[in-house]
Write a protein that holds these residues in place. Structure first.
Motif, PDB file in Angstrom:
ATOM      1  N   UNK A 437       0.794  -1.234   0.000  1.00  0.00           N
ATOM      2  CA  UNK A 437       0.000   0.000   0.000  1.00  0.00           C
ATOM      3  C   UNK A 437       0.819   1.273   0.000  1.00  0.00           C
ATOM      4  N   UNK A 510       6.266   2.406  -8.672  1.00  0.00           N
ATOM      5  CA  UNK A 510       4.964   2.732  -9.245  1.00  0.00           C
ATOM      6  C   UNK A 510       4.487   1.626 -10.180  1.00  0.00           C
ATOM      7  N   UNK A 514       1.124  -0.647  -9.603  1.00  0.00           N
ATOM      8  CA  UNK A 514       0.074  -0.716 -10.625  1.00  0.00           C
ATOM      9  C   UNK A 514      -0.272  -2.168 -10.916  1.00  0.00           C
ATOM     10  N   UNK A 517      -2.394  -3.723  -8.064  1.00  0.00           N
ATOM     11  CA  UNK A 517      -3.731  -3.224  -7.753  1.00  0.00           C
ATOM     12  C   UNK A 517      -4.673  -3.154  -8.949  1.00  0.00           C
ATOM     13  N   UNK A 518      -4.142  -3.047 -10.169  1.00  0.00           N
ATOM     14  CA  UNK A 518      -5.035  -2.955 -11.331  1.00  0.00           C
ATOM     15  C   UNK A 518      -5.665  -4.318 -11.570  1.00  0.00           C
ATOM     16  N   UNK A 525      -7.291  -4.059 -20.705  1.00  0.00           N
ATOM     17  CA  UNK A 525      -7.603  -2.816 -21.399  1.00  0.00           C
ATOM     18  C   UNK A 525      -6.364  -1.928 -21.480  1.00  0.00           C
ATOM     19  N   UNK A 526      -5.547  -1.986 -20.420  1.00  0.00           N
ATOM     20  CA  UNK A 526      -4.366  -1.136 -20.393  1.00  0.00           C
ATOM     21  C   UNK A 526      -3.158  -1.822 -21.013  1.00  0.00           C
ATOM     22  N   UNK A 527      -3.368  -3.062 -21.495  1.00  0.00           N
ATOM     23  CA  UNK A 527      -2.290  -3.820 -22.129  1.00  0.00           C
ATOM     24  C   UNK A 527      -1.095  -4.004 -21.209  1.00  0.00           C
ATOM     25  N   UNK A 528      -1.361  -4.126 -19.889  1.00  0.00           N
ATOM     26  CA  UNK A 528      -0.288  -4.472 -18.958  1.00  0.00           C
ATOM     27  C   UNK A 528      -0.031  -5.969 -19.070  1.00  0.00           C
TER      28      UNK A 528
ATOM     29  N   UNK B  14      -6.142   3.911 -20.837  1.00  0.00           N
ATOM     30  CA  UNK B  14      -5.474   2.618 -20.740  1.00  0.00           C
ATOM     31  C   UNK B  14      -4.008   2.734 -21.095  1.00  0.00           C
ATOM     32  N   UNK B  17      -1.982   4.368 -18.324  1.00  0.00           N
ATOM     33  CA  UNK B  17      -1.634   3.457 -17.228  1.00  0.00           C
ATOM     34  C   UNK B  17      -0.497   2.542 -17.645  1.00  0.00           C
ATOM     35  N   UNK B  18      -0.603   1.994 -18.870  1.00  0.00           N
ATOM     36  CA  UNK B  18       0.406   1.035 -19.322  1.00  0.00           C
ATOM     37  C   UNK B  18       1.771   1.691 -19.445  1.00  0.00           C
ATOM     38  N   UNK B  20       2.871   4.292 -17.833  1.00  0.00           N
ATOM     39  CA  UNK B  20       3.343   4.944 -16.610  1.00  0.00           C
ATOM     40  C   UNK B  20       3.557   6.440 -16.803  1.00  0.00           C
ATOM     41  N   UNK B  25      -0.105   7.211 -13.700  1.00  0.00           N
ATOM     42  CA  UNK B  25       0.270   6.984 -12.296  1.00  0.00           C
ATOM     43  C   UNK B  25      -0.795   7.539 -11.366  1.00  0.00           C
ATOM     44  N   UNK B  28      -3.752   5.175 -11.168  1.00  0.00           N
ATOM     45  CA  UNK B  28      -3.489   4.014 -10.305  1.00  0.00           C
ATOM     46  C   UNK B  28      -3.480   4.437  -8.838  1.00  0.00           C
ATOM     47  N   UNK B  29      -2.929   5.622  -8.558  1.00  0.00           N
ATOM     48  CA  UNK B  29      -2.938   6.098  -7.167  1.00  0.00           C
ATOM     49  C   UNK B  29      -4.367   6.295  -6.671  1.00  0.00           C
ATOM     50  N   UNK B  31      -6.979   4.566  -7.658  1.00  0.00           N
ATOM     51  CA  UNK B  31      -7.488   3.213  -7.385  1.00  0.00           C
ATOM     52  C   UNK B  31      -6.963   2.718  -6.041  1.00  0.00           C
ATOM     53  N   UNK B  32      -5.657   2.894  -5.823  1.00  0.00           N
ATOM     54  CA  UNK B  32      -5.026   2.414  -4.602  1.00  0.00           C
ATOM     55  C   UNK B  32      -5.633   3.102  -3.382  1.00  0.00           C
TER      56      UNK B  32
END
Lengths: 537, 110
Positions: A437, A510, A514, A517-518, A525-528, B14, B17-18, B20, B25, B28-29, B31-32
């Motif tokens: 966290x 970071x 991500x 948590x994603x 969708x984010x292609x991670x 999207x 996020x991918x 960064x 960022x 994502x923060x 969401x966290x």
């Protein structure tokens, strides 16, 4: 003798069954305790055989290293929740909780409450992100989050320390049960359980362990619920008489001189310690995704809640029907003697056999999980992570605690298990909660916190075991229940050292947060990538 | 109301996020923070419910209180806490999944 011949059919447990069969023969020749002992032994051997048979059935499915370690991540929440509960309900829950309630009264109810509520904390702060990290083991998580070999090595050492600390009382308990039932020396039971568990893990790994442990949850529930119902029906105790005297009142404590402080320290250790237990963590890697990890913990809280009703009722009935254990004697064996004392005759012997078999199931399940967890980190961190390495690691992981258990004198099961919880709460709990966290937890902060938390909790417990009578009372009480001090100090160390070394933070933190948590659909969708990159061989 | 035309922003989010980026960022923060707030809310409820109990049960007035002959502490610690823990776990699962759905919608509706 049909049970004995069935044993020889199961090759996976043949070494251990030879020991069990030998003890069966000697019990039959012992005329004085014939009925009860023989029944109990047959029941115990049948549990060992069923464990081996289900394990052997799973062997066909175990092919790759991934199969061995985490069942290829295909275990569904229903099965996994029963397996987690089956693995988790150890000798401390099965024998220890009922005995402590019978002796100490309502304050001891905090043990099962804490053992259950720990899963709530695990779900709130750890379960889903940890699963998404894609780590096999705790050191894997450290490597993925921080990319540090030094931190990884500290985690490996702590996993082994906690797993072995938790295994020793399981083996002592097994020795106690077989000694009660057969009159054989305690080392026979210790060796028998260590061998059955090691052989089973070597043969099947995690895949079969999942089936074995799901089976063992339901078996343990029955082995306690049936005696409770039957004894209550036969003895028909009046409710008014059950809760009489000072025993039924709260605030009498857990045996020390600061009752309320002890209860709070126990709450802290159990609520926060569950998330740091290696055999619990390793089970969450077997669920398909983060959401099902959460679904699994919800079910675990339900299964544990149902189970713990029965040791509680058994403890109340035991207090009324049985004399308290002699001073210096542990309460762990009370439950084993209870059915015969309460109802006697054939029914009592049958119920005693059921309880003995349930206790052995508890030892087998928890020990198997701990050996898998310890073997997992040994094979990937010390050896090279192949299937053959996992098997050798399992042998080492099972035999080291055997070597530790044989010479040590037996402590109270719940006391030593409570120590393992305190060490886990002082080390992996802050590492996981802050690491998941807070992006600002640095490698140096994590290493410092683990060493301080682990050093304080292990050091305090060692002193309290080695010198139990040499210390003045407030200090002795704190050393026996160190969580109240060591958990806040470990958190504070991690935070302060991280703030001092914050220049070492990289954008990597970071990216990893991500990935933790994603959720899955958003990740596509984010292609991670499906898992964060683990940069180790 | 005004959303007739397909908005191009979700697809870009999207990518943010991918890759960064600063915006990614920040997403994502967000969401966290939402997940941490949900977890802390449930933890706070558990703390409020459980932390006073050891002191409460040690009070003489509470010790004399019985229901059907069984002291209150036994009812609460022996039975009532387990459904409460289960319901808190379920409540957290629902909240966490709603936060994740909202985030997924935000990222990739198109």
């Amino acid at each position: 003798m049909s049970a004995v011949s069935a044993v020889s059919a199961v090759s996976a447990v043949s070494a251990a069954s030879a020991v069990s069969a030998a003890s069966a023969v000697s019990a039959v020749s012992d005329a004085t305790t014939l009925g009860s002992s023989t029944l109990s032994l047959i029941a115990i051997v049948m549990v060992a055989v069923a464990t081996g048979a289900i394990g052997a059935f799973g062997v066909r499915m175990a092919r790759t290293t991934s199969d061995f370690l985490v069942a290829s991540r295909t275990v569904r929440p229903g099965w996994n929740a029963a397996a987690i509960s089956g693995e988790y309900l150890s000798a401390a829950s099965f024998l220890g909780v009922a005995g402590l309630i019978a002796v100490q009264g309502p304050d001891a109810l905090w043990y099962p409450v804490g053992f259950t509520a720990g899963y709530l904390a695990l779900q709130l702060f750890v379960a889903a992100p940890l699963r998404r990290s894609g780590a096999y083991t705790m050191p894997d998580f450290a490597q993925i989050r921080w990319g540090s070999r030094r931190l990884r090595a500290v985690c490996t050492a702590l996993v082994l320390a906690i797993a072995w600390l938790y295994l020793v009382p399981q083996l002592h308990g097994a020795g106690l049960v077989l000694q009660q039932v057969t009159g054989l020396p305690r080392w026979v039971g210790i060796v028998a359980v260590a061998l059955v568990v090691t052989a089973n893990v070597v043969a099947g790994g995690m895949r079969s362990i999942t089936l074995v442990q799901a089976f063992q949850y339901w078996f343990k529930l029955m082995a306690l619920a049936v005696p409770v119902f039957v004894v209550a029906m036969i003895t028909r105790p009046g409710v008014e008489n059950l809760f009489a005297g000072q025993w039924a009142e709260s605030g009498t404590g857990l045996g020390g001189s600061h009752p309320i402080a002890e209860v709070y320290s126990l709450m802290l250790a159990t609520f926060l310690g569950v998330m740091g237990l290696p055999h619990v963590l390793v089970r969450f890697y077997t669920t398909p995704d983060g959401g099902s990890a959460r679904a699994t913990t919800v079910r675990v809280t339900a299964l544990l809640g149902v189970f713990y009703l029965f040791p509680t009722i058994a403890g109340v009935l035991m207090h009324q029907l049985m004399p308290p254990p002699a001073p210096g004697e542990s309460a762990d064996s009370m439950l084993l003697q209870w059915p015969a004392t309460a109802v006697g005759g054939t029914v009592g012997n049958l119920l005693a056999a059921l309880v003995a078999a349930g206790a052995i199931a508890a030892f087998l399940a928890t020990s198997s999980g701990l050996v898998v967890a310890a073997a997992g980190v040994l094979s990937t961190d010390v050896l090279r992570g192949r299937v053959r390495d996992f098997r050798w690691a399992a042998v080492v992981a099972g035999l080291v605690p055997l070597a530790m258990a044989l010479p040590t004198t037996s402590l109270d099961i719940s006391q030593v298990v409570g120590m393992a919880f305190a060490v886990a709460a002082s080390t992996f709990c802050p590492l996981l909660v802050l690491g998941i966290w807070w992006r600002g937890l640095t490698t140096a902060g994590a290493v410092a916190g683990l060493i301080v938390g682990g050093g304080l909790s292990l050091g305090a417990l060692t002193v309290s075991v080695v010198l139990p009578d040499a210390l003045p009372e407030p200090l002795a009480g704190l050393l026996g229940q160190p969580a109240v001090g060591s958990v806040p100090v470990a958190f504070a160390t991690m935070i302060v050292v991280s703030l001092l070394t914050r220049s070492a933070l990289t954008p990597r933190a970071d990216a990893v947060l991500a990935a933790l948590h994603v959720p899955g659909p958003a990740r596509r969708a984010a292609a991670l990538p499906d898992r964060p990159h683990a940069d180790h061989p | 109301m005004a959303d007739r035309r397909p908005a191009p922003t979700p697809v870009r989010r999207g990518v943010e996020v991918a890759e960064q980026t600063e915006i990614g960022r920040e997403l994502v923060r967000g969401l966290l923070r939402a997940q941490l707030a949900a977890a802390l809310r449930i933890a706070g409820m558990a703390l409020l419910l459980f932390a006073p109990l050891p002191i409460l049960f040690a009070l003489p007035a509470v010790q004399d209180f019985r229901i059907l002959g069984v002291p209150l502490a036994w009812w609460v610690l022996g039975a009532a806490v387990y459904p409460v823990v289960y319901l808190l776990a379920r409540l957290h699962r629902r909240q966490a999944e709603r936060i994740e759905r909202d985030f997924t919608d935000l990222l990739g509706r198109g």
